[in-house]
Design an enzyme around this catalytic site. Structure first.
Site, PDB file in Angstrom:
ATOM      1  N   PHE A 140     109.202  74.196 -28.501  1.00  0.00           N
ATOM      2  CA  PHE A 140     108.491  75.366 -27.976  1.00  0.00           C
ATOM      3  C   PHE A 140     109.382  76.137 -27.006  1.00  0.00           C
ATOM      4  O   PHE A 140     109.995  75.545 -26.112  1.00  0.00           O
ATOM      5  CB  PHE A 140     107.216  74.890 -27.279  1.00  0.00           C
ATOM      6  CG  PHE A 140     106.261  75.969 -26.897  1.00  0.00           C
ATOM      7  CD1 PHE A 140     105.662  76.768 -27.860  1.00  0.00           C
ATOM      8  CD2 PHE A 140     105.930  76.165 -25.566  1.00  0.00           C
ATOM      9  CE1 PHE A 140     104.746  77.743 -27.503  1.00  0.00           C
ATOM     10  CE2 PHE A 140     105.016  77.142 -25.198  1.00  0.00           C
ATOM     11  CZ  PHE A 140     104.420  77.935 -26.165  1.00  0.00           C
TER      12      PHE A 140
ATOM     13  N   SER B  32     110.270  68.057 -29.882  1.00  0.00           N
ATOM     14  CA  SER B  32     109.019  68.531 -29.301  1.00  0.00           C
ATOM     15  C   SER B  32     108.114  69.132 -30.382  1.00  0.00           C
ATOM     16  O   SER B  32     107.737  68.431 -31.322  1.00  0.00           O
ATOM     17  CB  SER B  32     109.326  69.533 -28.180  1.00  0.00           C
ATOM     18  OG  SER B  32     108.177  69.808 -27.425  1.00  0.00           O
ATOM     19  N   MET B  33     107.781  70.412 -30.309  1.00  0.00           N
ATOM     20  CA  MET B  33     106.978  71.009 -31.380  1.00  0.00           C
ATOM     21  C   MET B  33     107.741  71.015 -32.694  1.00  0.00           C
ATOM     22  O   MET B  33     107.129  70.984 -33.762  1.00  0.00           O
ATOM     23  CB  MET B  33     106.538  72.420 -31.004  1.00  0.00           C
ATOM     24  CG  MET B  33     105.387  72.461 -30.034  1.00  0.00           C
ATOM     25  SD  MET B  33     104.640  74.094 -29.965  1.00  0.00           S
ATOM     26  CE  MET B  33     103.356  73.828 -28.736  1.00  0.00           C
TER      27      MET B  33
ATOM     28  N   TRP C 118     105.687  66.604 -30.339  1.00  0.00           N
ATOM     29  CA  TRP C 118     104.408  67.077 -29.798  1.00  0.00           C
ATOM     30  C   TRP C 118     103.588  67.627 -30.948  1.00  0.00           C
ATOM     31  O   TRP C 118     104.079  68.410 -31.765  1.00  0.00           O
ATOM     32  CB  TRP C 118     104.638  68.174 -28.763  1.00  0.00           C
ATOM     33  CG  TRP C 118     103.411  68.618 -28.018  1.00  0.00           C
ATOM     34  CD1 TRP C 118     103.025  68.213 -26.769  1.00  0.00           C
ATOM     35  CD2 TRP C 118     102.417  69.564 -28.456  1.00  0.00           C
ATOM     36  NE1 TRP C 118     101.852  68.839 -26.405  1.00  0.00           N
ATOM     37  CE2 TRP C 118     101.453  69.671 -27.429  1.00  0.00           C
ATOM     38  CE3 TRP C 118     102.246  70.317 -29.623  1.00  0.00           C
ATOM     39  CZ2 TRP C 118     100.338  70.505 -27.524  1.00  0.00           C
ATOM     40  CZ3 TRP C 118     101.128  71.131 -29.736  1.00  0.00           C
ATOM     41  CH2 TRP C 118     100.198  71.240 -28.699  1.00  0.00           C
TER      42      TRP C 118
ATOM     43  N   ASP D 168     108.567  60.857 -20.423  1.00  0.00           N
ATOM     44  CA  ASP D 168     108.123  62.141 -20.975  1.00  0.00           C
ATOM     45  C   ASP D 168     106.754  62.501 -20.402  1.00  0.00           C
ATOM     46  O   ASP D 168     105.776  61.783 -20.608  1.00  0.00           O
ATOM     47  CB  ASP D 168     108.054  62.042 -22.501  1.00  0.00           C
ATOM     48  CG  ASP D 168     107.909  63.394 -23.182  1.00  0.00           C
ATOM     49  OD1 ASP D 168     107.461  64.357 -22.529  1.00  0.00           O
ATOM     50  OD2 ASP D 168     108.245  63.481 -24.373  1.00  0.00           O
TER      51      ASP D 168
ATOM     52  N   HIS E 129     111.391  64.316 -21.571  1.00  0.00           N
ATOM     53  CA  HIS E 129     111.073  65.072 -22.777  1.00  0.00           C
ATOM     54  C   HIS E 129     112.288  65.786 -23.356  1.00  0.00           C
ATOM     55  O   HIS E 129     112.400  65.949 -24.576  1.00  0.00           O
ATOM     56  CB  HIS E 129     109.977  66.093 -22.456  1.00  0.00           C
ATOM     57  CG  HIS E 129     109.480  66.851 -23.634  1.00  0.00           C
ATOM     58  ND1 HIS E 129     108.760  66.261 -24.665  1.00  0.00           N
ATOM     59  CD2 HIS E 129     109.600  68.169 -23.972  1.00  0.00           C
ATOM     60  CE1 HIS E 129     108.458  67.171 -25.572  1.00  0.00           C
ATOM     61  NE2 HIS E 129     108.952  68.329 -25.183  1.00  0.00           N
TER      62      HIS E 129
END
Length: 278
Positions: free
Chosen positions: A80, A148-149, A173, A194, A226
């Site tokens: 993101f 992540s995303m 995520w 994280d 993270h």
């Protein structure tokens, strides 16, 4: 251009090649998979967003030599608000081990995991159909990664395209916590520190929900946050290389680094999986 060729490293033993035509590079060692670069010299080419459909362009990293034939390919998505620069270190690191690697930009930096998953698949389609390196790629041996995303997107991509050979979400995520539909061998990487995608609500349930019959593993980084996958990380590289080699290339020479299960260490908080993994 990155890296350099190790003398005599481009060919495997004839009997090994006969047993598995997808083996690439010399017999692996701990040193070789922890090294900043592998045995293949690497070239790269930029891909403009205006030249592709379905994603935001990116950079392709690939072994310069064609002497060993075709290679498996991996598309990698950022997280993101991030761009491909956040995962760029993985390009030469993985390509020098014998893969074609595509670090991508997404259509917008705000795209959600489902969109990032579709974009990863669009990037793989571009690689094998329209890219300048399509002739270097074995279109049947493809994988996805992401941070992540983008990591959540790698799960979405594997859910949508069950023919993928490997998926590696890096501190992933996603609002979807369960992935019983996956048929792609998946290495879930989390980080004990994280706070954006805590392992208790993301990586751990991702891993636990994967089918028991699936090749799967859970690597939790020790003393990491993270953003750990956004800078060069030997532990991430070591196990990602081993996973991609084992499942994209069906190269059992790398199973030694995955079984028996790695033990807790200065860089590993926890590792789960099943042995044998295939």
């Amino acid at each position: 251009m990155f890296g350099g060729l190790v003398p005599g490293a481009q060919a495997t033993a004839p009997e090994a090649a006969a047993a598995n035509p997808y083996e690439r590079g010399p017999d692996p060692t701990v040193s070789s998979i922890e090294a900043p670069l592998g045995s293949y010299a690497v070239s790269q080419t930029a891909v403009s967003a205006s030249a592709v459909d379905g994603f935001g362009g990116g950079t392709i990293y690939y072994p310069t030599s064609t002497a060993d034939g075709t290679f498996g390919a991996v598309a990698i998505a950022p997280g993101f608000t991030a761009t491909q620069s956040s995962v760029a270190w993985l390009g030469p690191r993985l390509a020098s081990q014998g893969f074609v690697v595509f670090t991508i930009n997404t259509n917008t930096t705000l795209d959600q995991p489902a969109s990032r998953g579709r974009q990863l698949l669009a990037a793989l389609d571009h690689l094998k159909q329209n890219s300048t390196v399509s002739g270097r790629i074995d279109a049947a041996r493809l994988g996805v990664m992401g941070h992540s995303m983008g990591g959540g997107g790698s799960l979405e991509a594997a859910k949508s395209r069950t023919s993928l050979k490997a998926a590696i979400p890096l501190t992933g995520w996603n609002t979807d916590k369960t992935w019983p539909e996956l048929r792609t061998p998946t290495l879930v990487v989390g980080a004990d520190g994280d706070t954006v995608a805590p392992v208790a609500t993301h990586s751990e349930p991702f891993y636990e929900s994967l089918p028991g019959s699936l090749g799967k593993a859970y690597l939790e980084l020790n003393g990491a946050g993270h953003s750990a996958p956004t800078t060069a990380n030997t532990t991430i590289a070591k196990y990602s290389i081993s996973w991609l080699k084992r499942f994209i290339d069906d190269d059992t020479r790398f199973e030694q680094f995955l079984c028996p299960l790695p033990q807790p260490s200065a860089t590993i908080e926890e590792y789960r999986g099943s042995c044998p993994i295939g």
